[in-house]
Motif scaffolding. Structure first.
Motif, PDB file in Angstrom:
ATOM      1  N   TRP A  76       0.814  -1.222   0.000  1.00 12.67           N
ATOM      2  CA  TRP A  76       0.000   0.000   0.000  1.00 12.67           C
ATOM      3  C   TRP A  76       0.848   1.272   0.000  1.00 12.67           C
ATOM      4  O   TRP A  76       0.342   2.345  -0.342  1.00 12.67           O
ATOM      5  CB  TRP A  76      -0.967   0.011   1.188  1.00 12.67           C
ATOM      6  N   LEU A  77       2.116   1.172   0.347  1.00 13.77           N
ATOM      7  CA  LEU A  77       2.970   2.364   0.344  1.00 13.77           C
ATOM      8  C   LEU A  77       3.069   2.975  -1.052  1.00 13.77           C
ATOM      9  O   LEU A  77       3.106   4.204  -1.191  1.00 13.77           O
ATOM     10  CB  LEU A  77       4.365   2.033   0.881  1.00 13.77           C
ATOM     11  N   THR A  78       3.078   2.164  -2.083  1.00 10.14           N
ATOM     12  CA  THR A  78       3.138   2.702  -3.448  1.00 10.14           C
ATOM     13  C   THR A  78       1.864   3.474  -3.796  1.00 10.14           C
ATOM     14  O   THR A  78       1.920   4.502  -4.466  1.00 10.14           O
ATOM     15  CB  THR A  78       3.375   1.585  -4.484  1.00 10.14           C
ATOM     16  N   SER A  79       0.718   2.977  -3.307  1.00  8.59           N
ATOM     17  CA  SER A  79      -0.539   3.699  -3.541  1.00  8.59           C
ATOM     18  C   SER A  79      -0.533   5.041  -2.819  1.00  8.59           C
ATOM     19  O   SER A  79      -1.010   6.047  -3.352  1.00  8.59           O
ATOM     20  CB  SER A  79      -1.735   2.878  -3.059  1.00  8.59           C
ATOM     21  N   ILE A  80      -0.015   5.055  -1.618  1.00  9.05           N
ATOM     22  CA  ILE A  80       0.050   6.306  -0.857  1.00  9.05           C
ATOM     23  C   ILE A  80       0.987   7.289  -1.548  1.00  9.05           C
ATOM     24  O   ILE A  80       0.699   8.489  -1.629  1.00  9.05           O
ATOM     25  CB  ILE A  80       0.471   6.032   0.600  1.00  9.05           C
ATOM     26  N   ASP A  81       2.106   6.784  -2.067  1.00  6.72           N
ATOM     27  CA  ASP A  81       3.035   7.657  -2.816  1.00  6.72           C
ATOM     28  C   ASP A  81       2.341   8.269  -4.031  1.00  6.72           C
ATOM     29  O   ASP A  81       2.530   9.451  -4.339  1.00  6.72           O
ATOM     30  CB  ASP A  81       4.273   6.873  -3.267  1.00  6.72           C
ATOM     31  N   ALA A  82       1.533   7.478  -4.723  1.00  6.52           N
ATOM     32  CA  ALA A  82       0.801   7.992  -5.890  1.00  6.52           C
ATOM     33  C   ALA A  82      -0.197   9.072  -5.468  1.00  6.52           C
ATOM     34  O   ALA A  82      -0.343  10.099  -6.160  1.00  6.52           O
ATOM     35  CB  ALA A  82       0.079   6.857  -6.606  1.00  6.52           C
TER      36      ALA A  82
END
Length: 181
Positions: A76-82
């Motif tokens: 989910w960290l990649t989604s938050i970065d996006a």
């Protein structure tokens, strides 16, 4: 460790170590377990093994859950970065995708109301810090739990060794009794 119990009766109903003899003589040996230090020791070792097995099973279940949560957190960290990139690009607020929203609420990182609403930069930064902590904190707690598990396994091995020694001694005694008959 050898535990001696004098004058206590065990009502252990699990399968008894020692094979068919222990099954046949089970009720008699339970009544006189306090009289016989070998049987008392065997019952104590059996109880310890049962207790340790339960504790190890609980630990493994918790460890698997934490590991799965950490893996999900890293994903989910990649989604938050996006989402943060969208905020930097000029959007004033963003909404969490449904899966991330469920993850955040399930792990008590945000309330349902917060996670369902529009999030600004500070709320998203706070959420990212919580998710990163969740992803990295698993390795620290896993080390402590691995030490505890090794201690449990060591006690289990000791109890098993003790139980096997008692069974071997009982076989030796039975062999001597049989040969004297």
């Amino acid at each position: 460790m050898i535990y001696r119990t004098i004058g206590t009766r065990y009502t252990h109903h699990a399968p008894r170590p020692g094979g068919a003899f222990a099954q046949d003589a089970g009720s008699a040996s339970q009544r006189h377990a306090g009289d016989n230090p070998l049987l008392s020791t065997m019952w104590r070792a059996s109880e310890q093994m049962d207790g340790l097995q339960v504790r190890v099973d609980e630990w493994l279940g918790k460890a698997r859950n934490r590991s799965a949560n950490a893996r999900d957190a890293r994903d989910w960290l990649t989604s938050i970065d996006a989402l943060q990139s969208r905020l930097r690009a000029g959007e004033s607020a963003v909404s969490l995708p449904e899966g991330l929203r469920e993850f955040v609420v399930r792990n008590a990182l945000m309330s349902t109301l917060q996670a369902s609403g529009a999030l600004g930069t500070s709320a998203l930064d706070s959420l990212k810090a919580g998710v990163q902590s969740m992803a990295s904190g698993t390795s620290e707690s896993a080390t402590v739990e691995q030490i505890e598990l090794k201690q449990f396994l060591s006690r289990y091995e000791n109890a098993l060794t003790l139980s096997n020694a008692v069974i071997a001694k009982l076989r030796d005694i039975m062999s001597k009794i049989t040969s004297s008959l």
